[in-house]
Design an enzyme around this catalytic site. Structure first.
Site, PDB file in Angstrom:
ATOM      1  CD1 TRP A  55     -79.925 -10.091  72.502  1.00 45.90           C
ATOM      2  CD2 TRP A  55     -79.809 -10.677  70.336  1.00 45.90           C
ATOM      3  NE1 TRP A  55     -79.892 -11.471  72.438  1.00 45.90           N
ATOM      4  CE2 TRP A  55     -79.816 -11.863  71.115  1.00 45.90           C
ATOM      5  CE3 TRP A  55     -79.728 -10.802  68.964  1.00 45.90           C
ATOM      6  CZ2 TRP A  55     -79.764 -13.144  70.560  1.00 45.90           C
ATOM      7  CZ3 TRP A  55     -79.678 -12.083  68.407  1.00 45.90           C
ATOM      8  CH2 TRP A  55     -79.690 -13.222  69.205  1.00 45.90           C
ATOM      9  CG  ASP A  56     -83.903  -9.894  74.675  1.00 47.08           C
ATOM     10  OD1 ASP A  56     -82.683  -9.891  74.452  1.00 47.08           O
ATOM     11  OD2 ASP A  56     -84.423 -10.621  75.534  1.00 47.08           O
ATOM     12  CE  LYS A 106     -78.805 -18.976  77.539  1.00 45.71           C
ATOM     13  NZ  LYS A 106     -78.188 -17.779  78.144  1.00 45.71           N
ATOM     14  CD  GLN A 107     -79.580 -17.443  73.068  1.00 49.07           C
ATOM     15  OE1 GLN A 107     -79.044 -17.526  74.160  1.00 49.07           O
ATOM     16  NE2 GLN A 107     -80.231 -16.367  72.663  1.00 49.07           N
ATOM     17  CD  GLU A 134     -76.337 -15.109  76.142  1.00 46.75           C
ATOM     18  OE1 GLU A 134     -76.988 -15.686  77.036  1.00 46.75           O
ATOM     19  OE2 GLU A 134     -76.495 -13.908  75.843  1.00 46.75           O
TER      20      GLU A 134
HETATM   21  O1  IFM Z   1     -80.685 -11.393  75.429  1.00 47.41           O
HETATM   22  C1  IFM Z   1     -80.991 -12.637  75.948  1.00 47.41           C
HETATM   23  C2  IFM Z   1     -79.876 -13.600  75.612  1.00 47.41           C
HETATM   24  O2  IFM Z   1     -79.747 -13.774  74.230  1.00 47.41           O
HETATM   25  C3  IFM Z   1     -80.106 -14.951  76.247  1.00 47.41           C
HETATM   26  N1  IFM Z   1     -80.342 -14.827  77.658  1.00 47.41           N
HETATM   27  C4  IFM Z   1     -81.425 -13.930  78.009  1.00 47.41           C
HETATM   28  C5  IFM Z   1     -81.176 -12.542  77.435  1.00 47.41           C
HETATM   29  C6  IFM Z   1     -82.332 -11.605  77.824  1.00 47.41           C
HETATM   30  O3  IFM Z   1     -83.546 -12.108  77.353  1.00 47.41           O
END
Ligand code: IFM
Length: 590
Positions: free
Chosen positions: A162-163, A418-419, A305
Site C-alpha cells: 500500500w506504500d 507501530k506507525q 501492525e
Molecule cells: O507496508 C509497510 C507496512 O505498513 C509497515 N512495514 C513496512 C511495509 C513496507 O514498507
C-alpha cells in the site's frame, strides 16, 4: 551474467564493461563468481601521482521486456553486448551529460519545487526523494509497480505494498499523471490476483494482496518473520492474511487520480471497476452482529501492525465505509449519465445486486466514535490495554528495539502503536473528524507511537501542520528526512524506504504547502514553518499546469498552461472558493 528467476522463470542478461583510460597499466585480471554475483578483479602498478580512470557501464535485459523483438537468451546477449559496446564508444562523460539533460528537462525544469529554508538539507531531502521516486517507478510497464525498497535492495523481495497507493501515488498524480496512471494500471491488472485472494477466503469481489508481485499472482507476503524473543521460534506475520485495508487504499488512490485529472477514459475502463470490485469485497466481508444489530469488521490488522486480530480497527472500518459509499455514488452517477459504461460494468460485476447490498449494509456498518475524552479508539480493545512508558525506546534511533525486551504477543496487549493509524485516518478523511477529536487523539497516541515503520513520520508531519503545531511538524520533518539520508549507516541496508520518500513530498507539499484533494476539490492552505521563507511548486490539475508560490504572508496561484482553451481552475482556501483563468494569476493573503 545470465540468470533465471527460480519460480517465474524470467531470464535476465546483465552485462558490464570496465573501461580503462590506459589498459596497458593492467598487470593481470581474473573473473570470480560467487552466489548470484560475478566479479572481475584487476591488478595495476601505478607510479606515484600516476592515475587511471575506470568507467563501469552496465545494462540489464529481461525476457519480459516489451521492447525486445525476441525473448531468447541468445538474442538478449547480443543486444546487450551491442548496446554496451556502442555506449562505451561514446564514453562515460557523454552518457552522463545525456542523463543530466534528461533529468533537467523531464524532472527538475518541468516540475521544479523550491524551498527557501535556513537549512539547505530540506531542499536536498526533497530532491533526493524525487530522484528515487523517478528511478524506481516502472513507468514503461503497467505490469509492475514500485517496490517497498525501490530498486536499491532486496528487502520485501521487490514486492509492492500500500506504500505505492497511499504514500507515493499523490506525488505522481499531482505532477506526472501519466506515470500515476501506469501505477493504477498495475492495480487494474492486479484484479485477477485480488479475485484469487477473495475466492480463497470465501469473499467476493477484489481483495487486494497485502504484498504483490506479478499482477495475476496471489498473495506473496511472507508467513514467517524474525525470531520471537520469548519462544525462540519464528514470529508469524499476519499481514498477508488479515491486513485488509489495502483494498480501500487502492480505491482511494484511484478516486484521487480521477478527481485530480478528470481522466474519463481511465475512469470508464479501469477506475470505476476497481472502486466497484473493492466495494463488492467489503460488503461480502462485513460480519453481522445480531446483538448490536450492526455490521463489523473483525479479526484484522490495521495500519498499526503491532495490533493483530483486532476488531473494528477505525482505519479499516472508515475506509471500507468510504469505499462502499463512493461505489454507491459512482453507480448512481454512471447509471444516469453513461448507460453504456453502466451496462458493461453491471453485466461484468453484477452491480445491481451488489448495489442493493451496499445500500442495505452501509448504514449499519459500525464506525467507532470518539470517547468522552474525544479520543478515537484505534480498535475495540486498544484503549483498555496496559500502558508502557516508551521513553527509553523512543530515545533510541534504531527501530524495533522494543523486541529486545518483549515479543509481539506482549506488545499486542499493550497500548503501543507501530506507525500512524488513527493519525493517517485523520489525514485521509479530515472532513469527518472535528478538530477537537483530532487534537485529543494526537496527544493520546503520539507518546504511544514508536514510528517503527518508515511510513509513520511523514503522516505525522502532515497532521501536525493541520493541527497548527508547526514547530512540532518541522521537528518531525527533520527526523523523516533522515530515514535514508541521515547518519545511521545501517538504516538502508535492505534498501531505501520508498514510501517514506513519497512521504517527503507529502510533508512538503500536502503538509506545509497545504495542498489537498478533498471530496474531489482542490484545497490550498499553506502553513510554512518559521524556518522557511517560501515554497514554490507546480502541479497538474485537470490538465492545467499551476504554479503555486507560497510565503508566510500570502500565496499566489498562476495558471501556466492547459490543453483546453478557456479552462477555469477552481480551488478552496479556508472555506472560500477561488477561480483562476488560463494564463491568469491570483494572490491570496493569509
Ligand atoms: O507496508 C509497510 C507496512 O505498513 C509497515 N512495514 C513496512 C511495509 C513496507 O514498507
Amino acid at each position: 551474467m545470465v540468470s533465471t528467476t527460480a519460480q517465474s522463470r524470467i531470464d535476465f542478461v546483465q552485462s558490464t564493461i570496465h573501461d580503462f583510460s590506459d589498459r596497458s597499466l593492467i598487470d593481470k585480471a581474473r573473473i570470480e563468481i560467487s552466489r548470484r554475483q560475478i566479479h572481475k578483479l584487476y591488478w595495476f602498478h601505478l607510479k606515484s601521482n600516476q592515475s587511471i580512470k575506470i568507467s563501469k557501464l552496465s545494462n540489464v535485459y529481461t525476457s519480459i521486456d516489451r521492447d525486445l523483438n525476441q525473448k531468447t537468451v541468445e538474442y538478449m546477449i547480443s543486444v546487450s553486448a551491442n548496446v554496451l559496446n556502442f555506449d562505451v564508444q561514446k564514453g562515460f562523460d557523454y552518457l552522463l551529460k545525456k542523463s543530466a539533460l534528461a533529468w533537467e528537462e523531464k524532472v527538475w525544469r518541468d516540475f521544479p519545487i523550491e524551498i527557501k529554508s535556513i537549512d539547505f538539507t530540506d531542499q536536498l531531502a526533497l530532491n533526493f526523494a524525487r530522484y528515487h521516486l523517478h528511478i524506481m517507478v516502472p513507468k514503461h510497464d503497467g505490469r509492475m509497480s514500485i517496490a517497498a525498497k525501490g530498486l536499491s535492495g532486496e528487502g520485501y523481495k521487490g514486492h509492492t505494498a500500500w506504500d505505492t497507493d497511499i504514500f507515493m501515488l499523490p506525488y505522481f498524480t499531482m505532477t506526472y499523471p501519466e506515470i500515476a496512471r501506469k501505477l493504477l494500471t498495475y492495480r487494474y491488472l492486479g484484479l485477477s490476483g485480488a479475485h484469487k485472494k477473495a475466492a480463497l477466503n470465501h469473499y467476493q469481489g477484489a481483495q487486494y494482496r497485502w504484498e504483490s508481485a506479478w499482477p495475476s499472482n496471489g498473495e506473496v507476503a511472507p508467513v514467517w518473520g524474525a525470531a520471537d524473543i520469548v519462544t525462540g521460534k519464528p514470529t508469524k506475520i499476519w499481514s498477508g492474511f488479515i491486513e485488509q485495508h489495502i483494498s480501500s487504499d487502492v480505491a482511494f488512490g484511484v478516486k484521487q487520480y480521477i478527481d485530480a485529472t478528470s481522466d474519463l477514459r481511465f475512469a470508464k475502463f479501469e477506475g470505476y471497476e476497481m472502486i466497484f470490485d473493492t466495494a463488492k469485497f467489503w460488503v461480502s466481508r462485513l460480519e453481522y452482529n445480531a446483538v448490536k444489530d450492526r455490521y463489523e469488521i473483525n479479526n484484522v490488522v490495521g495500519p498499526d501492525e503491532y495490533k493483530e486480530h483486532v476488531n473494528n480497527n477505525a482505519f479499516t472500518n472508515y475506509s471500507a465505509a468510504w469505499n462502499i459509499s463512493t461505489a454507491i455514488k459512482v453507480y448512481e452517477k454512471i447509471k444516469q449519465q453513461d448507460s453504456k459504461s453502466f451496462d458493461r460494468l453491471n453485466k461484468k460485476l453484477g452491480l445491481d445486486k451488489t448495489y442493493r447490498q451496499w445500500k442495505e449494509k452501509l448504514p449499519k456498518l459500525y464506525l467507532p466514535k470518539a470517547n468522552k475524552d474525544k479520543i478515537l479508539p484505534q480498535d475495540d480493545s486498544y484503549l483498555s490495554k496496559k500502558i508502557l512508558d516508551l521513553t527509553p525506546y523512543l530515545k533510541d534511533d534504531a527501530v524495533g528495539t522494543l523486541f529486545h525486551d518483549y515479543n509481539l504477543d506482549q506488545v499486542n496487549n499493550m497500548q503501543i502503536t507501530k506507525q500512524a493509524d488513527v493519525i493517517l485516518l485523520f489525514c485521509l478523511f479530515e472532513n469527518i473528524f472535528s478538530l477537537g477529536i483530532q487534537e485529543a487523539s494526537w496527544d493520546y497516541y503520539l507518546p504511544k507511537t514508536m514510528h517503527d515503520s518508515s511510513l509513520s513520520l511523514s503522516t505525522h508531519v502532515v497532521l501536525a501542520v493541520d493541527l497548527g503545531r508547526n514547530s512540532e511538524a518541522y521537528q518531525l520533518f527533520q527526523k523523516a528526512k533522515n530515514i535514508d539520508l541521515g547518519p545511521y549507516m545501517n538504516s538502508s541496508n535492505d534498501g531505501i524506504h520508498a514510501a517514506s520518500l513519497g512521504g517527503i513530498w507529502n510533508s512538503v507539499v500536502e503538509g506545509f504547502g497545504g495542498l489537498r484533494v478533498i471530496d474531489g476539490k482542490l484545497r490550498i492552505e499553506p502553513h510554512l514553518p518559521k524556518e522557511w521563507d517560501s515554497l514554490d511548486y507546480r502541479i497538474n490539475w485537470h490538465g492545467a499546469r499551476l504554479q503555486i508560490s507560497e510565503t508566510k504572508e500570502d500565496f499566489t496561484v498562476t495558471f501556466l498552461n492547459s490543453n483546453h482553451l478557456n479552462q477555469i481552475v477552481e480551488f478552496m482556501s479556508k472555506g472560500q472558493k477561488y477561480q483562476v483563468k488560463a494564463k491568469g494569476s491570483l494572490r491570496i493573503k493569509l
